[in-house]
Design a protein around this motif. Sequence first.
Motif, PDB file in Angstrom:
ATOM      1  N   LEU A  60     -59.490 -92.900  86.770  1.00  0.00           N
ATOM      2  CA  LEU A  60     -59.389 -91.395  85.854  1.00  0.00           C
ATOM      3  C   LEU A  60     -59.076 -91.909  84.401  1.00  0.00           C
ATOM      4  N   ASP A  61     -60.093 -91.392  83.415  1.00  0.00           N
ATOM      5  CA  ASP A  61     -59.930 -91.494  82.038  1.00  0.00           C
ATOM      6  C   ASP A  61     -58.617 -91.045  81.683  1.00  0.00           C
ATOM      7  N   ARG A  62     -57.827 -91.458  80.837  1.00  0.00           N
ATOM      8  CA  ARG A  62     -56.653 -90.737  80.146  1.00  0.00           C
ATOM      9  C   ARG A  62     -56.958 -90.762  78.763  1.00  0.00           C
ATOM     10  N   TRP A  63     -56.448 -89.736  77.833  1.00  0.00           N
ATOM     11  CA  TRP A  63     -56.792 -89.556  76.604  1.00  0.00           C
ATOM     12  C   TRP A  63     -55.386 -89.205  75.939  1.00  0.00           C
ATOM     13  N   ASN A  64     -55.628 -90.031  74.519  1.00  0.00           N
ATOM     14  CA  ASN A  64     -54.317 -89.940  73.612  1.00  0.00           C
ATOM     15  C   ASN A  64     -54.744 -88.729  72.583  1.00  0.00           C
ATOM     16  N   LEU A  65     -53.630 -87.852  72.499  1.00  0.00           N
ATOM     17  CA  LEU A  65     -53.497 -87.031  71.387  1.00  0.00           C
ATOM     18  C   LEU A  65     -52.632 -87.191  70.408  1.00  0.00           C
ATOM     19  N   GLN A  66     -53.121 -87.438  69.180  1.00  0.00           N
ATOM     20  CA  GLN A  66     -52.395 -87.785  68.086  1.00  0.00           C
ATOM     21  C   GLN A  66     -52.316 -86.564  66.981  1.00  0.00           C
ATOM     22  N   VAL A  67     -51.203 -86.229  66.764  1.00  0.00           N
ATOM     23  CA  VAL A  67     -51.003 -84.954  65.859  1.00  0.00           C
ATOM     24  C   VAL A  67     -50.353 -85.291  64.726  1.00  0.00           C
ATOM     25  N   GLU A  68     -50.940 -84.705  63.459  1.00  0.00           N
ATOM     26  CA  GLU A  68     -50.270 -84.573  62.178  1.00  0.00           C
ATOM     27  C   GLU A  68     -50.397 -83.501  61.425  1.00  0.00           C
ATOM     28  N   ARG A  69     -49.826 -83.170  60.404  1.00  0.00           N
ATOM     29  CA  ARG A  69     -49.943 -81.893  59.766  1.00  0.00           C
ATOM     30  C   ARG A  69     -51.406 -81.860  59.071  1.00  0.00           C
ATOM     31  N   ASN A  70     -51.922 -80.611  58.960  1.00  0.00           N
ATOM     32  CA  ASN A  70     -53.289 -80.760  58.099  1.00  0.00           C
ATOM     33  C   ASN A  70     -53.265 -81.146  56.840  1.00  0.00           C
ATOM     34  N   ARG A 248     -47.741 -72.967  70.800  1.00  0.00           N
ATOM     35  CA  ARG A 248     -48.655 -72.684  69.606  1.00  0.00           C
ATOM     36  C   ARG A 248     -48.197 -73.384  68.338  1.00  0.00           C
ATOM     37  N   LEU A 249     -49.240 -74.184  68.106  1.00  0.00           N
ATOM     38  CA  LEU A 249     -49.196 -75.201  67.350  1.00  0.00           C
ATOM     39  C   LEU A 249     -49.521 -74.805  65.790  1.00  0.00           C
ATOM     40  N   ALA A 250     -48.704 -75.488  65.065  1.00  0.00           N
ATOM     41  CA  ALA A 250     -48.986 -74.980  63.395  1.00  0.00           C
ATOM     42  C   ALA A 250     -50.042 -75.783  62.900  1.00  0.00           C
ATOM     43  N   PRO A 251     -50.753 -75.369  62.068  1.00  0.00           N
ATOM     44  CA  PRO A 251     -51.941 -75.828  61.304  1.00  0.00           C
ATOM     45  C   PRO A 251     -51.881 -77.663  61.443  1.00  0.00           C
ATOM     46  N   SER A 252     -52.819 -78.116  62.075  1.00  0.00           N
ATOM     47  CA  SER A 252     -52.723 -79.682  62.291  1.00  0.00           C
ATOM     48  C   SER A 252     -54.073 -80.427  62.078  1.00  0.00           C
ATOM     49  N   LEU A 253     -53.835 -81.585  62.101  1.00  0.00           N
ATOM     50  CA  LEU A 253     -55.054 -82.576  62.412  1.00  0.00           C
ATOM     51  C   LEU A 253     -54.880 -83.269  63.548  1.00  0.00           C
ATOM     52  N   ILE A 254     -55.880 -83.066  64.775  1.00  0.00           N
ATOM     53  CA  ILE A 254     -55.616 -83.714  65.929  1.00  0.00           C
ATOM     54  C   ILE A 254     -56.785 -84.800  66.199  1.00  0.00           C
ATOM     55  N   ARG A 255     -56.573 -85.820  66.848  1.00  0.00           N
ATOM     56  CA  ARG A 255     -57.312 -86.942  67.210  1.00  0.00           C
ATOM     57  C   ARG A 255     -57.195 -87.105  68.464  1.00  0.00           C
ATOM     58  N   ILE A 256     -58.197 -87.089  69.040  1.00  0.00           N
ATOM     59  CA  ILE A 256     -58.560 -87.338  70.541  1.00  0.00           C
ATOM     60  C   ILE A 256     -59.167 -88.796  70.800  1.00  0.00           C
ATOM     61  N   SER A 257     -58.640 -89.509  71.660  1.00  0.00           N
ATOM     62  CA  SER A 257     -59.291 -90.921  71.838  1.00  0.00           C
ATOM     63  C   SER A 257     -58.789 -91.378  73.325  1.00  0.00           C
ATOM     64  N   LEU A 258     -59.814 -92.370  73.798  1.00  0.00           N
ATOM     65  CA  LEU A 258     -59.378 -92.938  74.885  1.00  0.00           C
ATOM     66  C   LEU A 258     -58.128 -93.814  75.179  1.00  0.00           C
ATOM     67  N   ARG A 259     -57.375 -93.601  76.131  1.00  0.00           N
ATOM     68  CA  ARG A 259     -56.065 -94.340  76.248  1.00  0.00           C
ATOM     69  C   ARG A 259     -56.287 -95.531  77.117  1.00  0.00           C
ATOM     70  N   ASN A 260     -56.371 -95.286  78.248  1.00  0.00           N
ATOM     71  CA  ASN A 260     -56.670 -96.061  79.436  1.00  0.00           C
ATOM     72  C   ASN A 260     -57.304 -95.475  80.626  1.00  0.00           C
ATOM     73  N   GLN A 261     -57.360 -96.031  82.047  1.00  0.00           N
ATOM     74  CA  GLN A 261     -57.853 -95.585  82.974  1.00  0.00           C
ATOM     75  C   GLN A 261     -56.586 -95.700  84.098  1.00  0.00           C
ATOM     76  N   ALA A 262     -56.536 -94.753  84.789  1.00  0.00           N
ATOM     77  CA  ALA A 262     -55.243 -94.761  85.758  1.00  0.00           C
ATOM     78  C   ALA A 262     -56.024 -95.107  87.386  1.00  0.00           C
ATOM     79  N   ASN A 263     -55.337 -95.743  88.076  1.00  0.00           N
ATOM     80  CA  ASN A 263     -56.044 -95.813  89.634  1.00  0.00           C
ATOM     81  C   ASN A 263     -55.377 -94.575  90.210  1.00  0.00           C
ATOM     82  N   MET A 264     -56.376 -93.792  91.136  1.00  0.00           N
ATOM     83  CA  MET A 264     -55.950 -92.769  91.734  1.00  0.00           C
ATOM     84  C   MET A 264     -56.726 -92.728  93.324  1.00  0.00           C
TER      85      MET A 264
END
Length: 476
Positions: A60-70, A248-264
């Motif tokens: 199962l792919d798992r994804w990072n969410l990195q958040v910083e202000r816009n 409800r997230l304030a105006p932001s810059l969000i980056r999505i990237s692959l983190r790892n894979q989990a065994n399910m």
Amino acid sequence: VGWILSILDELQLSPPPPVAVLPLGTGNDLARTLNWGGGYTDEPVSKILCHVEDGTIVQLDRWNLQVERNPDLPQDELEDGARKLPLSVFNNYFSLGFDAHVTLEFHESREANPEKFNSRFRNKMFYAGAAFTDFLQRSSRDLSKHVKVVCDGTDLTPKIQELKFQCIVFLNIPRYCAGTMPWGNPGDHRDFEPQRHDDGYIEVIGFTMASLAALQVGGHGERLHQCREVTLLTYKSIPMQVDGEPCRLAPSLIRISLRNQANMVQKSKRRTSMPLLNDPHSIPDRLRIRVNRINLQEYEGLHYDKEKLREASIPLGIIVVRGDCDLETCRMYIDRLQEDLQSVTSTTQRVHYQDQESSFPRVLSVQRLSPRWCFLDATSADRFYRIDRSQEHLHFVTEISQDEIFILDPELVMSQQGNFGGVECLSLPSSLPRISDRWNPAVRKRMLSDSGLGKISPHYEVPDKQKDASQTHMLQ
């Protein structure tokens, strides 16, 4: 599940242990994806553990969410809202707009009045009501004006603004919103591949209000991209949700990237539980099985007393299927059997079955089967239990039946007069014959096998003596 996988990340076990999912939530989308069903009913834990032991380990792919202000907005123009997402990793999906706003309303209402959200049914009813209210208020109608989406260097913003999407979903698993399939099947569309949860790609999907509504009847959203990285800019406070956790997230810059894979652990079709399938030469060509119908009241009162529940069941008829038939296919033939019975009762007053097994009188309802009927497993040592419809393709008929199948019809209600739901009943002096018994030639059914799977088509022959005595017909 997300919390458990995060803890396993921190423990840094090598190799990480596989994780199985028991569907105890409201949507249970990951459980559906891994074949564990859309909700727990009453299956014995011992059987679940056997399925876990026999399951297949998948990734199962798992994804990072990195958040910083816009960075495009000055500090004094930032609106109120959360400065970070509820979770920094997602396993199922991340979305913003209409669906996240409904989820946020549900979350806030449950936090304020937890005693009102104590069942899956009530939770789904609240979701439906909140969605309808938001639909009328059009709370997310301007979403496309306040976001910028870049996938693997491709700017999707012009298309998002052109189609005026009110919801954008970043999807990791095929299921979403309690079992719908928003990516659908691309088919011959060369730009996209079928959705997978282990390929290192995330699917980006846009929804209008019309396509969101169509999800519930098999539709899908607008496929935008399959990518490895996403950059998302928001220019106002927007409802978002991460695996069902909203904010409800304030105006932001969000980056999505692959983190790892989990065994399910994925639930598999248990061929080992069907001895006949271990030896291909011993698979019978056809199985003739009696179908019995049980109402909800009797099931809830008697499911721990298997003999009494058998006696309370109502014969529906006989089906003939292939020896390796699964329950998903078997359902089609039970539905056809019901249609045949309806056609019989439209021309006859009574339908009788011959039987040598028992002497107590029984009745057969002509009420149509509810669309919500489900199979019952009668092979457990201590009791009957329900089989989730989304798992029917994983069970062979012979796993739950020797010579008869029991089905639960939640809308079948027996009155004190012996009728069901006010519909005229068909009298049965006794139950159906054993599978090994020979049929009386005068009441033999014809088998049709157009698709290679047997089906019984009613065939009626009324002896001359009976024609004069009564209008009773013999159903085979």
